[in-house]
Design a protein around this motif. Structure first.
Motif, short mmCIF file in Angstrom:
data_model
loop_
_atom_site.label_atom_id
_atom_site.label_comp_id
_atom_site.label_asym_id
_atom_site.label_seq_id
_atom_site.Cartn_x
_atom_site.Cartn_y
_atom_site.Cartn_z
N LEU A 107 0.99 -1.03 0.08
CA LEU A 107 -0.22 -0.12 0.45
C LEU A 107 0.80 0.98 0.39
O LEU A 107 0.83 2.02 -0.81
CB LEU A 107 -1.19 0.36 1.78
N LEU A 111 1.13 4.11 -2.81
CA LEU A 111 0.75 5.02 -2.51
C LEU A 111 1.50 6.59 -3.32
O LEU A 111 1.06 7.45 -3.05
CB LEU A 111 0.55 5.61 -0.61
N VAL A 114 1.55 6.84 -6.92
CA VAL A 114 0.33 7.07 -7.33
C VAL A 114 0.21 8.33 -8.09
O VAL A 114 -0.50 7.44 -9.32
CB VAL A 114 -0.41 7.15 -5.69
N TYR A 210 -14.76 7.22 -11.08
CA TYR A 210 -14.13 5.40 -9.70
C TYR A 210 -13.68 6.99 -9.16
O TYR A 210 -12.44 7.89 -10.02
CB TYR A 210 -13.64 5.17 -10.87
N ASP A 211 -12.40 6.02 -8.24
CA ASP A 211 -11.76 7.13 -7.40
C ASP A 211 -10.24 6.48 -8.05
O ASP A 211 -10.12 5.33 -7.44
CB ASP A 211 -11.96 6.81 -5.63
N LEU A 214 -7.54 5.50 -5.39
CA LEU A 214 -7.94 4.30 -4.51
C LEU A 214 -7.74 2.94 -4.95
O LEU A 214 -7.27 2.68 -4.34
CB LEU A 214 -9.61 4.76 -4.12
N HIS A 215 -8.14 3.11 -6.64
CA HIS A 215 -8.81 1.66 -6.77
C HIS A 215 -6.75 0.52 -7.06
O HIS A 215 -6.28 0.15 -6.74
CB HIS A 215 -8.70 1.70 -8.27
N ILE A 217 -3.90 2.12 -5.44
CA ILE A 217 -3.53 1.57 -4.29
C ILE A 217 -3.94 0.18 -4.05
O ILE A 217 -2.79 -0.79 -2.96
CB ILE A 217 -3.87 2.80 -3.64
N ALA A 218 -4.59 0.53 -3.71
CA ALA A 218 -6.21 -0.64 -3.51
C ALA A 218 -4.99 -2.27 -4.45
O ALA A 218 -4.90 -3.21 -3.88
CB ALA A 218 -7.23 -1.20 -3.35
#
Lengths: 350, 294
Positions: A107, A111, A114, A210-211, A214-215, A217-218
């Motif tokens: 993660l 991050l 990103v 969509y974020d 976030l996708h 990083i996930a």
């Protein structure tokens, strides 16, 4: 992958699994542990890279470092390790902690990187990987510096020591099969579909609400978890971990495996890992004993030059050349899929 | 920390920054024009250092005063020739396929590292600087300081100025800058872009070779150093901004000084400081301090 092969993917995977499960009965123990077993544990780490590259278009060179994070976490915690850093934590607790550490590291890498794409991402993840390598090499207090941590023997499973060839092999195989299934399942979920959309057209995905960060990083978190599982098994396989395990050479080896196999389907990672391991083991007999790396470099270079999508790509082209062409059937889909299954560079130029 | 010690640490940081700048500006130049991430840049550093040493050693044994300068010339030439060969044979025809180029250069770096190990063995080597820049110089406050390290800073400043003159004042520089902005347009204007690319590769690789000889005079060179300088080049250009020479200078100074200060204050954790800088720059300005948005 064309729709035709999708239908065969599940039976083929199960058949492969059955073959791999039965193979140790027929081959010498050396092959079980040091060729197949080793290829599987490193293949898991390579699969975390293949997952990111295939479905997200992210070529991350930090995956071996993330695997090492899990390996080091376990080595620091478990009893019997030499030197004992914290020690005394049972494997049942240490292994989940290691997986957690790798997921967190995944993660974190996601991050930090990103806002970067393509080749920039490659550079940043590489420097993060090598940076952690230099850090653990310099730090004595937590990682015992250059020497690393030895004698991490692994847990007992059903009363049998992990060092037993079959215990090790079947644990690795079961882990790999589960994670492989996880990847194939995940890419069909809404999360996986959004990830693939992100690979093909990030702006449009963002515009649809969509974020995207976030996708991303996930996805790095998931890949971190997979790499962590591989890293823990690698640590047990090597009976310990040292900075060399996560150095530039090891990082490049993982990339070599993924690329040789083909970035296009998770199974490529394991194909690449088997080919790499065979080379690693037998190159000494083929060529000068000490110049193994030159051979690996030449083979890698030849594959990148001849078939950038690896063995899988070669197989696909061979099949397309041999198979009778169906007339006018969903050609649009087939070509667009073929384009996206190529090297990720095509989709995400900087 | 006393004043003189602090100044010495900063000076150490600047000399390190000078070396980093020499190596990284070639990387940045190549990336700027061709979008090629040259993962073999550390290998070019090693080639410069080892070939330079192979020329330097026999001359030094005969006590020739120009042994070191011959080493520099040989190192720069060897790295430049190797860089040109890389671009001409392998990288040129896959222009635009960035990931594939990066993979190809990784393959090259594996082979080069192994072949250098085969030819030169695993022992570390170090040049001896000529008498004129050997010994130490008396500085205010800091006290005695190695002359060669000051020379190192001088070389970096000169290379930086020469690059600036080349890019800003010459026809080749004009073409390079135009190519960075719009490669296709430059081709359409009738400029032989592949030839310009070869020139840039020669320049960038030669600078890595120069860094190799200078670096191997300041501290011994051995196998594995290529990884360190590849990493440094990456971090410096990520921090400073890809393709920008002033950005590379700023990145090199930040990274070099941070590394030395970190090692003085908290020795085994100093790497973290370097990466904290990188992470901070990426979070605030993903294109680097002086980089332009991709």
């Amino acid at each position: 992958m064309t729709p035709g092969t999708a239908r065969w993917a599940l039976p083929a995977s199960l058949a492969l699994l059955a073959v791999l499960a039965l193979l140790p009965l027929a081959i010498p123990a050396f092959w079980t542990a040091n060729i197949l077993g080793r290829a599987i544990v490193y293949g898991i780490v390579a699969m975390s890279l293949t997952f990111l590259a295939t479905y997200g278009g992210f070529v991350s060179l930090a995956q071996m470092m993330i695997a090492g994070t899990a390996g080091y976490a376990v080595a620091i915690l478990v009893p019997g390790a030499v030197p004992s850093i914290l020690g005394g934590v049972p494997y049942a607790l240490a292994i989940p902690t290691g997986l957690l550490a790798a997921t967190a590291m995944g993660l974190l890498v996601g991050l930090i990187s990103v806002r970067t794409q393509g080749i920039y991402l490659l550079m940043i993840t590489l420097s993060l990987g090598v940076g952690v390598h230099l850090f653990v090499q310099a730090n004595i207090a937590w990682f015992n510096g250059y020497e690393g941590i030895r004698n991490v023997v692994g847990p007992e499973i059903l009363g049998l020591p992990f060092r037993d060839t079959f215990v090790f092999y079947y644990t690795a195989l079961a882990t790999a099969a589960l994670l492989y299934a996880l990847v194939l399942y995940l890419v069909r979920t809404p999360f996986g579909l959004a990830l693939q959309a992100l690979r093909d057209n990030p702006r449009r995905v963002s515009a649809l609400g969509y974020d995207a960060p976030l996708h991303r990083i996930a996805a790095f978190g998931v890949a971190g978890f997979i790499a962590g599982a591989g890293g823990i098994l690698v640590t047990f396989y090597n009976i310990g971990i040292s900075p060399g395990t996560i150095g530039l050479g090891a990082t490049v080896n993982i990339l070599v495996m993924s690329v040789i196999g083909g970035l296009g389907h998770p199974v490529g990672a394991f194909i690449g890992a088997v080919i790499f391991t065979l080379f690693d083991t037998f190159a000494a007999d083929l060529y000068d004993r000490d110049r193994f790396n030159t051979l690996v470099g030449v083979v890698f270079l030849a594959i990148v030059l001849a078939s950038p999508d690896g063995v899988l790509g070669m197989a696909r082209r061979l099949r397309d050349a041999l198979a009778p062409r169906p007339q006018g059937r969903a050609d649009g889909i087939a070509t667009s899929r073929a384009a996206s299954a190529g090297p990720p560079a095509s989709g995400n130029g900087a | 920390m006393t004043g003189s010690l602090a100044l010495t640490v900063v000076l150490n940081g600047l000399t390190l920054a000078a070396l980093y700048f020499l190596v990284a500006c070639g990387f940045s130049l190549i990336f700027g024009l061709m979008r090629t991430v040259n993962m073999a840049h550390g290998s070019l550093y090693l080639i410069g250092a080892y070939v330079g040493y192979a020329v330097f050693e026999p001359l030094y044994d005969q006590d020739v005063w120009w042994a070191w300068y011959a080493g520099i010339a040989a190192g720069v030439a060897a790295a430049a020739v190797f860089g040109v060969a890389m671009q001409a044979v392998l990288l040129g025809w896959m222009q635009g396929q960035e990931l594939r180029q990066a993979l190809v250069t990784i393959g090259i770096s594996i082979i080069v590292a192994d072949q250098l190990l085969a030819v030169f063995g695993g022992t570390s080597r170090q040049f001896f600087a000529p008498d004129a820049i050997f010994g130490s110089t008396e500085l205010p406050i800091a006290g005695r300081y190695p002359t060669f390290r000051l020379f190192q800073i001088g070389v970096a400043v000169m290379v930086g100025l020469a690059l600036w003159l080349l890019l800003a004042r010459t026809r080749l520089g004009l073409m390079i800058r135009a190519g960075v902005d719009d490669r296709a347009m430059l081709t359409a204007l009738g400029v032989n872009v592949p030839l310009v690319s070869l020139a840039v590769f020669a320049l960038g690789a030669g600078l890595a070779g120069l860094g190799g000889v200078i670096g191997a005079t300041a501290q011994p060179v051995a196998q594995g150093v290529d990884a360190r300088f590849l990493l440094t080049s990456l971090v410096v250009v990520i921090v400073g901004g890809m393709g920008s020479i002033p950005g590379t200078a700023i990145g090199a100074i930040l990274v070099g000084v941070a590394e030395q200060v970190g090692q003085a204050l908290f020795p085994t954790y100093s790497v973290i400081l370097t990466f904290a800088i990188m992470a901070a720059v990426l979070a605030l300005r993903p294109q680097g301090i002086l980089g332009r948005p991709a």
